[in-house]
Scaffold this motif. Structure first.
Motif, mmCIF file in Angstrom:
data_model
loop_
_atom_site.group_PDB
_atom_site.id
_atom_site.type_symbol
_atom_site.label_atom_id
_atom_site.label_comp_id
_atom_site.label_asym_id
_atom_site.label_seq_id
_atom_site.Cartn_x
_atom_site.Cartn_y
_atom_site.Cartn_z
ATOM 1 N N SER A 180 0.836 -1.196 0.000
ATOM 2 C CA SER A 180 0.000 0.000 0.000
ATOM 3 C C SER A 180 0.869 1.243 0.000
ATOM 4 N N ARG A 181 0.379 2.291 -0.653
ATOM 5 C CA ARG A 181 1.060 3.589 -0.590
ATOM 6 C C ARG A 181 0.760 4.296 0.724
ATOM 7 N N ASN A 182 -0.242 3.812 1.431
ATOM 8 C CA ASN A 182 -0.673 4.432 2.685
ATOM 9 C C ASN A 182 -0.408 3.456 3.834
ATOM 10 N N PRO A 183 0.698 3.638 4.589
ATOM 11 C CA PRO A 183 1.043 2.687 5.659
ATOM 12 C C PRO A 183 -0.059 2.507 6.695
ATOM 13 N N LYS A 184 -0.756 3.583 7.037
ATOM 14 C CA LYS A 184 -1.819 3.491 8.027
ATOM 15 C C LYS A 184 -2.953 2.596 7.523
ATOM 16 N N LYS A 185 -3.302 2.769 6.253
ATOM 17 C CA LYS A 185 -4.369 1.953 5.670
ATOM 18 C C LYS A 185 -3.935 0.492 5.579
ATOM 19 N N GLY A 186 -2.672 0.281 5.215
ATOM 20 C CA GLY A 186 -2.150 -1.079 5.133
ATOM 21 C C GLY A 186 -2.148 -1.766 6.484
ATOM 22 N N THR A 187 -1.742 -1.038 7.510
ATOM 23 C CA THR A 187 -1.746 -1.597 8.863
ATOM 24 C C THR A 187 -3.158 -1.936 9.304
ATOM 25 N N GLY A 188 -4.110 -1.071 8.974
ATOM 26 C CA GLY A 188 -5.498 -1.339 9.316
ATOM 27 C C GLY A 188 -6.025 -2.594 8.648
ATOM 28 N N THR A 189 -5.625 -2.807 7.388
ATOM 29 C CA THR A 189 -6.046 -4.015 6.668
ATOM 30 C C THR A 189 -5.479 -5.262 7.322
ATOM 31 N N VAL A 190 -4.203 -5.219 7.689
ATOM 32 C CA VAL A 190 -3.579 -6.365 8.351
ATOM 33 C C VAL A 190 -4.289 -6.671 9.667
ATOM 34 N N GLU A 191 -4.586 -5.640 10.431
ATOM 35 C CA GLU A 191 -5.283 -5.844 11.711
ATOM 36 C C GLU A 191 -6.671 -6.422 11.494
ATOM 37 N N ASN A 192 -7.363 -5.929 10.477
ATOM 38 C CA ASN A 192 -8.711 -6.421 10.183
ATOM 39 C C ASN A 192 -8.690 -7.896 9.784
ATOM 40 N N LEU A 193 -7.778 -8.262 8.892
ATOM 41 C CA LEU A 193 -7.709 -9.652 8.438
ATOM 42 C C LEU A 193 -7.226 -10.570 9.555
ATOM 43 N N SER A 194 -6.305 -10.089 10.367
ATOM 44 C CA SER A 194 -5.803 -10.902 11.484
ATOM 45 C C SER A 194 -6.891 -11.137 12.521
ATOM 46 N N SER A 195 -7.842 -10.212 12.619
ATOM 47 C CA SER A 195 -8.957 -10.395 13.554
ATOM 48 C C SER A 195 -9.914 -11.479 13.070
ATOM 49 N N ILE A 196 -9.938 -11.710 11.759
ATOM 50 C CA ILE A 196 -10.778 -12.768 11.196
ATOM 51 C C ILE A 196 -10.157 -14.128 11.475
ATOM 52 N N SER A 197 -8.826 -14.198 11.321
ATOM 53 C CA SER A 197 -8.119 -15.443 11.601
ATOM 54 C C SER A 197 -6.737 -15.124 12.160
ATOM 55 N N SER A 198 -6.456 -15.653 13.329
ATOM 56 C CA SER A 198 -5.146 -15.418 13.955
ATOM 57 C C SER A 198 -4.062 -16.293 13.343
ATOM 58 N N ASP A 199 -4.438 -17.197 12.437
ATOM 59 C CA ASP A 199 -3.470 -18.108 11.834
ATOM 60 C C ASP A 199 -2.760 -17.515 10.625
ATOM 61 N N LEU A 200 -3.165 -16.325 10.201
ATOM 62 C CA LEU A 200 -2.579 -15.732 9.004
ATOM 63 C C LEU A 200 -1.150 -15.270 9.260
ATOM 64 N N SER A 201 -0.290 -15.507 8.267
ATOM 65 C CA SER A 201 1.049 -14.923 8.265
ATOM 66 C C SER A 201 0.986 -13.723 7.323
ATOM 67 N N ILE A 202 0.788 -12.540 7.889
ATOM 68 C CA ILE A 202 0.491 -11.372 7.062
ATOM 69 C C ILE A 202 1.135 -10.120 7.643
ATOM 70 N N CYS A 203 1.632 -9.268 6.748
ATOM 71 C CA CYS A 203 2.212 -7.994 7.159
ATOM 72 C C CYS A 203 1.955 -6.987 6.042
ATOM 73 N N CYS A 204 2.311 -5.740 6.259
ATOM 74 C CA CYS A 204 2.155 -4.730 5.218
ATOM 75 C C CYS A 204 3.485 -4.024 4.986
ATOM 76 N N GLU A 205 3.686 -3.618 3.736
ATOM 77 C CA GLU A 205 4.877 -2.886 3.321
ATOM 78 C C GLU A 205 4.452 -1.869 2.261
ATOM 79 N N ASP A 206 5.371 -0.977 1.894
ATOM 80 C CA ASP A 206 5.094 -0.121 0.749
ATOM 81 C C ASP A 206 5.153 -0.965 -0.516
ATOM 82 N N ASN A 207 4.700 -0.415 -1.630
ATOM 83 C CA ASN A 207 4.596 -1.208 -2.858
ATOM 84 C C ASN A 207 5.934 -1.733 -3.349
#
Length: 221
Positions: A35-62
């Motif tokens: 994502s070009r927007n780190p805050k938005k990317g972090t929010g997406t990671v938090e949202n998806l991780s709340s759906i499943s704690s088993d995800l291996s997921i992080c956010c970075e710039d493009n």
């Protein structure tokens, strides 16, 4: 092993990107949200991780996402298609790039496919990325169904590409989503038909107040 490869999703904060991130993450793939927007990317990671704690997921710039990923999905609005690819072109050399972008316009609430000189966003991206293996896929998979992670996705995925090995790999990848059947759609030049079909599905959604997807019959199993 395919399941060990890192999947980066450029435009992963949008509905389709989030849906694909969730489904592939649930299938065991490490996911990087670009994502070009780190805050938005972090929010997406938090949202998806709340759906499943088993995800291996992080956010970075493009740029970092493209550099660190083995397979990269491009899921940005068409208006950002060219500029996004140009910015990460060098990081995508030699990699499979799955293009999910659909050129659409809207008039009085009706969706229309945008005519491109190249025929499709997928071919446009291959022209921009001559050192990458561009594959067209996932245009007709409804994001709301992807995000309903407890249900299978009752949909065929048409996959087009000129690199046969890369296309087979994406066909295998697609079927890691429960309920999905992958369809070899032929060369990348056929991507225009898959992209254009999205406009029809959007218009059907408006008529039926649903989230329409496709199944093809008469093909060998």
């Amino acid at each position: 092993m395919l399941s060990k490869e890192i999947i980066g999703i450029i435009g992963g904060t949008g509905p389709e990107g989030q849906g694909l991130a969730l489904r592939f993450g649930l299938a065991g793939f490490p996911i990087i949200i670009g994502s070009r927007n780190p805050k938005k990317g972090t929010g997406t990671v938090e949202n998806l991780s709340s759906i499943s704690s088993d995800l291996s997921i992080c956010c970075e710039d493009n740029i970092s996402t493209a550099a660190q990923s083995d397979i990269v999905i491009i899921s940005v609005p068409f208006e950002a298609h060219i500029s996004t690819l140009e910015a990460i072109k060098s990081q995508l050399q030699g990699k499979i790039v799955i293009n999910v972008v659909v050129p659409l316009a809207f008039k009085n609430g009706t969706a229309y496919p945008v005519s491109l000189p190249e025929g499709s966003a997928a071919v446009q991206s291959q022209n921009l990325l001559p050192e990458s293996k561009v594959i067209s896929a996932f245009h007709n998979v409804a994001a709301p169904h992807l995000l309903k992670h407890s249900h299978p996705v009752d949909c065929d995925v048409i996959i087009c590409g000129d690199d046969e090995q890369a296309k087979r790999k994406v066909c295998t990848l697609a079927e890691h989503i429960q309920g999905v059947k992958s369809i070899d759609g032929g060369p990348l030049s056929n991507a225009q038909f898959s992209e254009q079909l999205t406009a029809l599905l959007i218009n059907l959604n408006k008529i039926y107040k649903s989230h329409t997807m496709i199944r093809l019959t008469g093909l060998p199993s």
